[in-house]
Structures are given as C-alpha cells and as structure tokens.
Design a protein around this motif. Sequence first.
Motif, PDB file in Angstrom:
ATOM      1  N   ILE A  63     -87.148  52.547 -69.600  1.00 41.74           N
ATOM      2  CA  ILE A  63     -88.124  53.489 -70.143  1.00 41.74           C
ATOM      3  C   ILE A  63     -89.199  53.744 -69.089  1.00 41.74           C
ATOM      4  N   PRO A  64     -89.232  54.972 -68.542  1.00 40.23           N
ATOM      5  CA  PRO A  64     -90.233  55.270 -67.509  1.00 40.23           C
ATOM      6  C   PRO A  64     -91.650  55.386 -68.091  1.00 40.23           C
ATOM      7  N   ASP A  65     -92.631  55.009 -67.254  1.00 33.30           N
ATOM      8  CA  ASP A  65     -94.054  55.157 -67.580  1.00 33.30           C
ATOM      9  C   ASP A  65     -94.476  54.405 -68.838  1.00 33.30           C
ATOM     10  N   TYR A  66     -93.889  53.224 -69.051  1.00 30.94           N
ATOM     11  CA  TYR A  66     -94.277  52.365 -70.168  1.00 30.94           C
ATOM     12  C   TYR A  66     -94.492  50.956 -69.646  1.00 30.94           C
ATOM     13  N   PRO A  67     -95.564  50.268 -69.974  1.00 37.84           N
ATOM     14  CA  PRO A  67     -96.663  50.644 -70.865  1.00 37.84           C
ATOM     15  C   PRO A  67     -97.709  51.553 -70.222  1.00 37.84           C
ATOM     16  N   LEU A 105     -91.585  51.176 -64.724  1.00 33.25           N
ATOM     17  CA  LEU A 105     -90.268  51.450 -65.299  1.00 33.25           C
ATOM     18  C   LEU A 105     -89.894  50.224 -66.127  1.00 33.25           C
ATOM     19  N   PHE A 106     -90.080  50.333 -67.439  1.00 35.97           N
ATOM     20  CA  PHE A 106     -89.906  49.205 -68.347  1.00 35.97           C
ATOM     21  C   PHE A 106     -88.424  48.971 -68.612  1.00 35.97           C
ATOM     22  N   ARG A 107     -87.991  47.711 -68.467  1.00 34.98           N
ATOM     23  CA  ARG A 107     -86.604  47.325 -68.757  1.00 34.98           C
ATOM     24  C   ARG A 107     -86.592  46.678 -70.144  1.00 34.98           C
ATOM     25  N   ASP A 108     -85.985  47.366 -71.081  1.00 34.09           N
ATOM     26  CA  ASP A 108     -86.032  47.019 -72.501  1.00 34.09           C
ATOM     27  C   ASP A 108     -84.815  46.181 -72.900  1.00 34.09           C
ATOM     28  N   ILE A 109     -85.082  44.964 -73.391  1.00 34.34           N
ATOM     29  CA  ILE A 109     -83.997  44.067 -73.805  1.00 34.34           C
ATOM     30  C   ILE A 109     -83.574  44.270 -75.253  1.00 34.34           C
ATOM     31  N   THR A 110     -84.295  45.101 -76.025  1.00 35.27           N
ATOM     32  CA  THR A 110     -83.933  45.258 -77.440  1.00 35.27           C
ATOM     33  C   THR A 110     -82.528  45.814 -77.601  1.00 35.27           C
ATOM     34  N   THR A 111     -82.096  46.621 -76.652  1.00 26.92           N
ATOM     35  CA  THR A 111     -80.742  47.164 -76.708  1.00 26.92           C
ATOM     36  C   THR A 111     -79.694  46.098 -76.402  1.00 26.92           C
ATOM     37  N   GLY A 127     -87.820  47.578 -59.790  1.00 23.55           N
ATOM     38  CA  GLY A 127     -88.929  47.644 -60.742  1.00 23.55           C
ATOM     39  C   GLY A 127     -89.583  48.993 -60.821  1.00 23.55           C
ATOM     40  N   HIS A 128     -89.213  49.894 -59.939  1.00 22.38           N
ATOM     41  CA  HIS A 128     -89.831  51.231 -59.953  1.00 22.38           C
ATOM     42  C   HIS A 128     -88.780  52.304 -60.084  1.00 22.38           C
TER      43      HIS A 128
END
Length: 175
Positions: free
Chosen positions: A10-14, A19-25, A174-175
């Motif tokens: 997810i870009p631009d979060y928080p 570039l946020f790497r989301d583990i919920t998926t 990370g970016h």
Amino acid sequence: MNLKDHIRSIPDYPKKGILFRDITTLIKNEEAFAETINQIIERSKKYNFTKIAAIESRGFVFASAVSYNLKKPFIMLRKKNKLPADTYSVDFELEYGTATIEVHKDSFNSNDKVLIIDDLIATGGTAEAAAKLVSISKSKVAAFIFVINLFDLGGSDKLSKSGYSVENLISFPGH
C-alpha cells in the motif's frame, strides 16, 4: 508456496513516501499463514532459546502460534502503559516518529535466551529496542526472525553488524 504473493503493498501509508507491506492478506489465507509459521519454526531450530518474545502488535500474531507449537513461554513486548505490573522501558526512533516499548520486569531471568519474532524489519529501531529490553532484563537474545525484511532500509544489516543472528522469510524494497 511463495509468501510474497500473499503480501499486499500500500503506497503512501501511514504517510507519503512509505510503501506499507500489509500482512493481513497473508494471515487471512490459512495455507499461507500455516506456511509462514512452519518456516519460522524451521528457522528457529538452529537456535537455543528458552522463551519467545514478540513486538506489539503484529509480531504477536506469529509468535503466539510459534510459542504454542514449540511449547515455549511467550512474552509480549508492548507499547508504553499497556502492561499493568512493574516494567522496563526503552524509547526508540521509528521511520516516522518515536515510540516506547516495555516488558514486565518478571518476564525474563538471567538464564533466558530469547527468540524475538516480528512481522517486519525496516530501519531496525524497534528491534534494537526489543534487544535492549532483553538485555536490561539480564537475558540474552538468541536470534531475531522477521517475516518481512525491507532490505534497503538496513535494519536487518544493522542487527547483524551488532552481533545478532537475524532470519528473514521474505524481502522487499521499502520504497
């Protein structure tokens, strides 16, 4: 199974530029989650440890499952003012601010070797603070295991250069 396929970016979060790497998926897919836990357990076999610690909050998801499977005590490293008994505290820098983590003073003893598990390592500030909490508690860090390493932010390398054993299941920029 390629665990990278189960991480959402997810870009631009928080905030802008992250570039946020989301583990919920990853954790909502039972096969991917099971594979992640199995890989952490497999990598942990090369280390001698008496307890497992995790960093609030996403680290709890992985460490509690590993703790259950390995029948090792699980210690929570929590954000400031979340633990009810006497604590040790360490302040640290995040990539987008500052924070404090704490552990109960009775969580570790001088004979403990602690495996620290977290979902992600970026700049390494939180992980270094976790290692300081273990040290203040008169214990030793056996190793760190992270699900995700943001390799270009240098946290994993920083821990290794400080003498810690570090394992990462998958790596992303990370970016």
